[in-house]
Design a protein around this motif. Structure first.
Motif, PDB file in Angstrom:
ATOM      1  N   ALA A 181       0.855  -1.331  -0.003  1.00 20.84           N
ATOM      2  CA  ALA A 181      -0.076  -0.048   0.151  1.00 20.84           C
ATOM      3  C   ALA A 181       0.779   1.153  -0.099  1.00 20.84           C
ATOM      4  N   TRP A 182       2.001   1.233   0.824  1.00 13.94           N
ATOM      5  CA  TRP A 182       2.894   2.441   0.925  1.00 13.94           C
ATOM      6  C   TRP A 182       3.692   2.578  -0.650  1.00 13.94           C
ATOM      7  N   LEU A 183       3.932   1.414  -1.175  1.00 14.66           N
ATOM      8  CA  LEU A 183       4.367   1.488  -2.559  1.00 14.66           C
ATOM      9  C   LEU A 183       3.366   2.069  -3.509  1.00 14.66           C
ATOM     10  N   ALA A 184       2.189   1.622  -3.359  1.00 12.61           N
ATOM     11  CA  ALA A 184       1.269   2.214  -4.372  1.00 12.61           C
ATOM     12  C   ALA A 184       0.974   3.878  -4.264  1.00 12.61           C
ATOM     13  N   HIS A 185       0.983   4.206  -2.787  1.00  7.06           N
ATOM     14  CA  HIS A 185       0.888   5.588  -2.446  1.00  7.06           C
ATOM     15  C   HIS A 185       2.068   6.538  -3.045  1.00  7.06           C
ATOM     16  N   ALA A 190      -0.811   6.102  -6.613  1.00 11.23           N
ATOM     17  CA  ALA A 190      -2.031   5.391  -6.783  1.00 11.23           C
ATOM     18  C   ALA A 190      -2.656   5.196  -5.752  1.00 11.23           C
ATOM     19  N   GLU A 191      -3.291   6.395  -5.265  1.00 13.34           N
ATOM     20  CA  GLU A 191      -4.293   6.362  -4.040  1.00 13.34           C
ATOM     21  C   GLU A 191      -5.275   5.314  -3.996  1.00 13.34           C
ATOM     22  N   VAL A 192      -5.975   5.344  -5.050  1.00 11.05           N
ATOM     23  CA  VAL A 192      -7.143   4.188  -5.098  1.00 11.05           C
ATOM     24  C   VAL A 192      -6.515   2.997  -4.740  1.00 11.05           C
ATOM     25  N   CYS A 249      -5.616   2.712  -1.065  1.00 14.83           N
ATOM     26  CA  CYS A 249      -6.985   2.262  -0.325  1.00 14.83           C
ATOM     27  C   CYS A 249      -7.378   0.803  -0.448  1.00 14.83           C
ATOM     28  N   ALA A 250      -7.460   0.358  -1.741  1.00 12.89           N
ATOM     29  CA  ALA A 250      -7.961  -0.857  -2.241  1.00 12.89           C
ATOM     30  C   ALA A 250      -7.112  -1.863  -1.366  1.00 12.89           C
ATOM     31  N   VAL A 251      -5.759  -1.816  -1.171  1.00 12.31           N
ATOM     32  CA  VAL A 251      -5.108  -2.822  -0.708  1.00 12.31           C
ATOM     33  C   VAL A 251      -5.142  -2.817   0.903  1.00 12.31           C
ATOM     34  N   ALA A 252      -5.424  -1.530   1.408  1.00 10.01           N
ATOM     35  CA  ALA A 252      -5.747  -1.318   2.858  1.00 10.01           C
ATOM     36  C   ALA A 252      -7.247  -1.909   3.229  1.00 10.01           C
ATOM     37  N   ARG A 253      -8.258  -1.681   2.443  1.00  8.97           N
ATOM     38  CA  ARG A 253      -9.491  -2.178   2.510  1.00  8.97           C
ATOM     39  C   ARG A 253      -9.293  -3.725   2.654  1.00  8.97           C
ATOM     40  N   SER A 254      -8.521  -4.386   1.630  1.00  8.50           N
ATOM     41  CA  SER A 254      -8.573  -5.921   1.677  1.00  8.50           C
ATOM     42  C   SER A 254      -8.076  -6.569   2.781  1.00  8.50           C
ATOM     43  N   VAL A 255      -7.073  -5.701   3.431  1.00 11.31           N
ATOM     44  CA  VAL A 255      -6.573  -6.408   4.809  1.00 11.31           C
ATOM     45  C   VAL A 255      -7.699  -6.094   5.549  1.00 11.31           C
ATOM     46  N   VAL A 256      -8.271  -5.206   5.748  1.00 11.73           N
ATOM     47  CA  VAL A 256      -9.447  -5.183   6.769  1.00 11.73           C
ATOM     48  C   VAL A 256     -10.470  -6.095   6.684  1.00 11.73           C
TER      49      VAL A 256
END
Length: 171
Positions: free
Chosen positions: A102-106, A110-112, A115-122
């Motif tokens: 997620a940090w690499l995407a940021h 690639a903010e979306v 967020c998609a990676v973070a959401r998938s973890v949750v």
């Protein structure tokens, strides 16, 4: 410019240029040049390659130039972009790997995707921990109520259980 944060390992390192002169192309507009050069990370645990591109008003391949980006050059872009990747020693490997991704995407803007990676973890953590409410906010709130997550968020959407600054103790 040989000192930078490696976009692969996230460490402040020396980067070794692979050729003595960059690839240079004169722009078709204005009086400038765009240059590209390949570098290798000198961190022995990394050693990955990065490319730097920069725009100048001079030809960096001239014999009296360093062949590297200078402090006064316009737009200097590293690929992958220099970013630190936090370490997460107190969480499961799958979550730590996703957080670094997620940090690499940021870092790539690639903010979306971040967020998609973070959401998938949750979502996957909630499923694994038998939290089956609808919606990401409700899942975060229920995980916090069960003291399975914590943080310092002051968001009005987080429960009071998630506002502590120390991790919950196992019960």
């Amino acid at each position: 410019m040989a000192e930078t944060t490696c976009g692969w390992c996230g460490r402040d390192v020396h980067m070794t240029q692979l050729q003595s002169h960059p690839q240079v192309k004169r722009q078709t507009f204005g009086d400038g040049y765009v240059s590209d050069a390949a570098y290798r990370c000198d961190n022995p645990k990394c050693g990955r390659y990065s490319v730097v591109s920069w725009y100048t008003s001079y030809d960096p391949s001239d014999s009296y130039r360093s062949g590297e980006p200078e402090d006064y050059d316009r737009t200097v872009i590293w690929s992958p972009p220099p970013t630190r990747r936090p370490e997460y020693p107190d969480v499961p490997d799958r979550i730590a790997a996703a957080a670094r991704e997620a940090w690499l995407a940021h870092a790539h803007g690639a903010e979306v995707a971040a967020c998609a990676v973070a959401r998938s973890v949750v979502e996957s953590s909630a499923k694994r921990l038998d939290v089956d409410v609808f919606g990401i906010e409700a899942k975060v709130d229920q995980l916090a109520e069960k003291r399975l997550i914590w943080g310092t968020s002051s968001s009005p959407h987080t429960s009071s259980a998630s506002s502590g600054t120390t991790p919950p103790t196992a019960t």
